[in-house]
Motif scaffolding. Sequence first.
Motif, PDB file in Angstrom:
ATOM      1  N   ALA A 102     -25.159  11.129  -7.071  1.00 42.25           N
ATOM      2  CA  ALA A 102     -24.522  12.222  -7.811  1.00 42.25           C
ATOM      3  C   ALA A 102     -24.370  13.460  -6.930  1.00 42.25           C
ATOM      4  CB  ALA A 102     -25.345  12.550  -9.061  1.00 42.25           C
ATOM      5  N   HIS A 103     -25.314  13.659  -6.006  1.00 40.44           N
ATOM      6  CA  HIS A 103     -25.294  14.845  -5.143  1.00 40.44           C
ATOM      7  C   HIS A 103     -24.982  14.422  -3.701  1.00 40.44           C
ATOM      8  CE1 HIS A 103     -26.826  17.234  -8.451  1.00 40.44           C
ATOM      9  NE2 HIS A 103     -27.779  16.340  -8.631  1.00 40.44           N
ATOM     10  N   ALA A 157     -15.359   9.313 -14.824  1.00 38.02           N
ATOM     11  CA  ALA A 157     -15.892  10.408 -14.006  1.00 38.02           C
ATOM     12  C   ALA A 157     -15.283  10.388 -12.607  1.00 38.02           C
ATOM     13  CB  ALA A 157     -17.416  10.311 -13.926  1.00 38.02           C
ATOM     14  N   ASP A 158     -15.108   9.209 -12.039  1.00 40.81           N
ATOM     15  CA  ASP A 158     -14.514   9.094 -10.710  1.00 40.81           C
ATOM     16  C   ASP A 158     -13.059   9.561 -10.711  1.00 40.81           C
ATOM     17  OD1 ASP A 158     -16.858   8.145  -9.669  1.00 40.81           O
ATOM     18  OD2 ASP A 158     -16.244   6.043  -9.610  1.00 40.81           O
ATOM     19  N   THR A 159     -12.342   9.290 -11.810  1.00 42.10           N
ATOM     20  CA  THR A 159     -10.957   9.751 -11.928  1.00 42.10           C
ATOM     21  C   THR A 159     -10.889  11.271 -11.887  1.00 42.10           C
ATOM     22  OG1 THR A 159     -10.279   7.805 -13.207  1.00 42.10           O
ATOM     23  CG2 THR A 159      -8.915   9.787 -13.425  1.00 42.10           C
ATOM     24  N   ILE A 160     -11.782  11.911 -12.629  1.00 43.55           N
ATOM     25  CA  ILE A 160     -11.822  13.377 -12.642  1.00 43.55           C
ATOM     26  C   ILE A 160     -12.216  13.907 -11.266  1.00 43.55           C
ATOM     27  CG2 ILE A 160     -13.014  15.393 -13.605  1.00 43.55           C
ATOM     28  CD1 ILE A 160     -13.273  13.817 -16.228  1.00 43.55           C
ATOM     29  N   LYS A 161     -13.205  13.284 -10.650  1.00 42.46           N
ATOM     30  CA  LYS A 161     -13.671  13.749  -9.348  1.00 42.46           C
ATOM     31  C   LYS A 161     -12.569  13.623  -8.298  1.00 42.46           C
ATOM     32  CE  LYS A 161     -17.480  13.254  -6.070  1.00 42.46           C
ATOM     33  NZ  LYS A 161     -18.725  12.520  -5.726  1.00 42.46           N
ATOM     34  N   SER A 162     -11.852  12.519  -8.306  1.00 39.10           N
ATOM     35  CA  SER A 162     -10.762  12.329  -7.343  1.00 39.10           C
ATOM     36  C   SER A 162      -9.706  13.402  -7.512  1.00 39.10           C
ATOM     37  CB  SER A 162     -10.135  10.940  -7.525  1.00 39.10           C
ATOM     38  OG  SER A 162     -11.045   9.924  -7.196  1.00 39.10           O
ATOM     39  N   GLU A 194     -22.929  14.238 -16.953  1.00 32.23           N
ATOM     40  CA  GLU A 194     -23.866  13.120 -17.050  1.00 32.23           C
ATOM     41  C   GLU A 194     -23.885  12.297 -15.764  1.00 32.23           C
ATOM     42  OE1 GLU A 194     -24.587   9.022 -19.691  1.00 32.23           O
ATOM     43  OE2 GLU A 194     -22.928  10.379 -20.178  1.00 32.23           O
ATOM     44  N   VAL A 195     -22.700  12.085 -15.177  1.00 36.69           N
ATOM     45  CA  VAL A 195     -22.595  11.245 -13.990  1.00 36.69           C
ATOM     46  C   VAL A 195     -22.973  12.005 -12.726  1.00 36.69           C
ATOM     47  CG1 VAL A 195     -21.028   9.872 -12.563  1.00 36.69           C
ATOM     48  CG2 VAL A 195     -20.859   9.764 -15.056  1.00 36.69           C
ATOM     49  N   TYR A 196     -22.484  13.242 -12.598  1.00 36.98           N
ATOM     50  CA  TYR A 196     -22.652  13.974 -11.336  1.00 36.98           C
ATOM     51  C   TYR A 196     -23.630  15.137 -11.383  1.00 36.98           C
ATOM     52  CZ  TYR A 196     -18.724  11.227  -9.713  1.00 36.98           C
ATOM     53  OH  TYR A 196     -17.914  10.180  -9.355  1.00 36.98           O
ATOM     54  N   GLY A 197     -24.167  15.434 -12.554  1.00 36.30           N
ATOM     55  CA  GLY A 197     -25.218  16.435 -12.623  1.00 36.30           C
ATOM     56  C   GLY A 197     -24.761  17.862 -12.793  1.00 36.30           C
TER      57      GLY A 197
END
Length: 267
Positions: A102-103, A157-162, A194-197
């Motif tokens: 996550a970090h 979550a990965d979609t948002i992060k990308s 929740e996924v990345y903190g």
Amino acid sequence: MIQLMSVNFDDHIPNWRTQLETIQYNVLVVVREGKVKYEINGEEIIAEEEDVLFIPQSTRRSGGNWNGIPHRKYTILFTTDPHVPTGIPFLGGGQCLKFNLAHIQYAYRRCERLFEEMRGGKSYRSMICQGIMQELLGMLARELEKTELPPSKRNYADTIKSYLLDHYREPIEIDKLAKLIHRSPNYATALFKEVYGHSPIRYMHQLRVLEACSLLLHSDMTIAHIAHYLGYYDTSYFYRMFKKYTGLSPSDYVQQGDRSDVSKLFT
């Protein structure tokens, strides 16, 4: 007892590869950019940007650039004393493991610091390197203890992060992030945390400030220009955000130079 052997930073090496052999040490691989291909005990494993790979001692391993394309990664070689417990369960499991932290940005900074310390001659170098290595291994052990997320949540979550990685210099609206995954704004924010903190907006600021640190040290851009470039059209707001995440003003950060530890950005 953990014994560090070497810490390497492979920076876009054109024909990088390692021969097939049974290794007599543990390897921790932290991929910073691109992809790297390994053959581990006869199985092909691809590690890409933001992946952490643990390859245990006695593994038969070879590696090389994926599709001939150079990558960037940290590689940490270390051994453990079999008679002294480390307190890290996966170290004794003998299994190759791939992690998603996550970090991860914080892990990059710790690897960078470890790489620098291993090549320095300052006092207490060994103690500092041991501390950083134990912290990295502890982060991985904690990750293994987390309840497994459903694949759909991880994908959302990965979609948002990308999207944030590609657009962090632009104004970010939670409504737009929610539409990417066809969910409500509250759900999108809670899921990402929740996924990345941390929240998507905090992550956006972290990315902006991290790039600001690099630009302050390695470009001739003014502070006002950097603020505008990163999407802070109010320079005073940029000052506040920069100090919030680094503990320093932009001017003080420049004065400290490479001695400044920006790993605190991702705690």
